[in-house]
Design an enzyme around this catalytic site. Structure first.
Site, PDB file in Angstrom:
ATOM      1  N   GLY A   1       0.825  -1.214   0.000  1.00 20.81           N
ATOM      2  CA  GLY A   1       0.000   0.000   0.000  1.00 20.81           C
ATOM      3  C   GLY A   1       0.852   1.255   0.000  1.00 20.81           C
ATOM      4  O   GLY A   1       2.089   1.187  -0.103  1.00 20.81           O
TER       5      GLY A   1
ATOM      6  N   LYS B   1     -12.825  -6.547   9.370  1.00 22.28           N
ATOM      7  CA  LYS B   1     -12.112  -7.809   9.582  1.00 22.28           C
ATOM      8  C   LYS B   1     -10.601  -7.616   9.701  1.00 22.28           C
ATOM      9  O   LYS B   1      -9.951  -8.222  10.552  1.00 22.28           O
ATOM     10  CB  LYS B   1     -12.426  -8.796   8.438  1.00 22.28           C
TER      11      LYS B   1
ATOM     12  N   LYS C   1       3.802 -12.703  18.769  1.00 19.93           N
ATOM     13  CA  LYS C   1       3.952 -13.429  20.040  1.00 19.93           C
ATOM     14  C   LYS C   1       4.742 -14.720  19.824  1.00 19.93           C
ATOM     15  O   LYS C   1       5.692 -15.016  20.558  1.00 19.93           O
ATOM     16  CB  LYS C   1       2.555 -13.734  20.600  1.00 19.93           C
TER      17      LYS C   1
ATOM     18  N   ALA D   1      -0.384   0.143  13.021  1.00 18.03           N
ATOM     19  CA  ALA D   1      -0.735   1.400  12.353  1.00 18.03           C
ATOM     20  C   ALA D   1      -2.141   1.778  12.788  1.00 18.03           C
ATOM     21  O   ALA D   1      -3.124   1.242  12.292  1.00 18.03           O
ATOM     22  CB  ALA D   1      -0.680   1.223  10.836  1.00 18.03           C
TER      23      ALA D   1
ATOM     24  N   TYR E   1     -14.237   1.709  10.192  1.00 18.68           N
ATOM     25  CA  TYR E   1     -12.782   1.943  10.279  1.00 18.68           C
ATOM     26  C   TYR E   1     -12.401   2.356  11.697  1.00 18.68           C
ATOM     27  O   TYR E   1     -11.504   1.772  12.312  1.00 18.68           O
ATOM     28  CB  TYR E   1     -12.401   3.036   9.284  1.00 18.68           C
TER      29      TYR E   1
END
Ligand code: UDP
Length: 313
Positions: free
Chosen positions: A11, A92, A106, A115, A146
């Protein structure tokens, strides 16, 4: 040699982050399902032996063999038009995707960086926004998919930090611009640039008195890198505090393009924040970071990029 996984690495921000991490001497594994990302943003990295790309939807289990030192979770639709068109995917990737990326961190004992966004502050009643402000978000409005996904992402990140001891970082990203933004992502800056370059009407939403504070991408990436290697686990705002109205931004873009476009006014989208400006005292104090690319400089570089995309050069 350190290894970093960047979700959403093809992106706008993710690809600049991949570049920076490689420059810092890391091996970078970019994971993206190309929903809103674009291979063109990372094409120049394919010949690099320290770069690899995995096409994968991170809402599903993420398997990456070997040692990993950093997981940076940047996958998400991120412009208002994107999350209006992709509401379920947005929810999702912010929830299930963050869970999977945290699980990977982890498992590998890696540092995790989320972000997050200034959208966690919603339509803010405190101005400028400090990290200790809890925000004013409409959970059931069109932007809720969002905002709430990112708020959940912050909550699960802190839970992994507190309960699993993962070394987590949260960056709250304010409006950012620069090369590799999608021309048609619906955001004000690419919209105005493409309209101005084509001498089409420039569409200001509402009366244009709403404000934003625009950060040039290299400044933002620098702040994120500093946060990644810091000891800080609480959220940090990264953005440029220079606040302007959307009218002002439209005028500036019209001027630098020498455009014959008219500025026209359209309906303001639902829940569009009236003001937005980061308080960056924490970033200054903790990371010794301040943005240093002027808007004049940043807009020029971005304009050159869009001219090339539009084949106007
Ligand atoms: N905006 C505008 N014209 C456009 C696109 C956006 O006036 O063609 C406005 C939008 O309503 C908002 C501001 O510009 O007030 C910034 O919008 P953007 O989509 O860039 O991101 P946001 O900061 O709202 O997430």
């Amino acid at each position: 040699m350190k290894t970093a996984v960047v979700t959403g690495g093809s992106g706008f921000l993710g690809s600049h982050l991949c570049d920076r991490l490689i420059e810092e001497g890391m091996r970078v594994i970019c994971i993206d399902n190309l929903l809103t990302g674009n291979i063109r943003n990372i094409e120049h990295l394919f010949g690099n032996e320290n770069f690899s790309f995995i096409k994968h939807d991170v809402t599903n289990f993420i398997h990456v063999p070997g040692k990993i030192d950093y997981v940076l979770h940047f996958a998400s639709p991120a412009s208002p038009i994107d999350y209006l068109q992709l509401p379920i995917q947005t929810l999702k990737v912010g929830s299930l995707g963050t869970h999977k990326a945290l699980g990977l961190a982890k498992e590998k004992n890696a540092v995790f960086l989320l972000a997050s966004t200034s959208e966690v502050y919603g339509d803010p009643e405190i101005h400028p926004q400090r990290e200790d402000y809890w925000g004013n978000v409409n959970p059931i409005g069109p932007r809720g998919v969002y905002d709430e996904a990112k708020r959940f992402a912050e909550a699960i990140t802190m839970a992994y930090h507190r309960y699993h001891g993962v070394d987590t970082k949260i960056v709250r990203i304010f409006n950012t611009y620069g090369p590799r933004m999608r021309l048609n992502d619906g955001r004000a800056l690419p919209a105005f640039m493409s309209q101005a370059l084509k001498n089409e009407d420039m569409t200001v939403f509402g009366d244009g008195s709403q404000t934003r504070s625009f950060c040039y991408v290299s400044d933002l990436i620098d702040g994120i890198f500093r946060l990644l290697i810091s000891d800080e686990n609480n959220p940090v705002n990264i953005g440029n505090p220079e606040e302007i109205t959307i009218n002002q931004m439209a005028e500036e873009i019209k001027n630098i393009t020498d455009s014959r476009s008219r500025i026209v006014y359209k309906e303001l989208p639902v829940d569009d924040p009236k003001v937005r400006q980061p308080d960056i005292s924490r970033a200054k104090a903790l990371l010794d970071w301040t943005p240093n690319v002027s808007r004049q400089e940043g807009l020029k570089i971005t304009l050159d990029y869009f001219k090339e995309i539009l084949d106007l050069k």
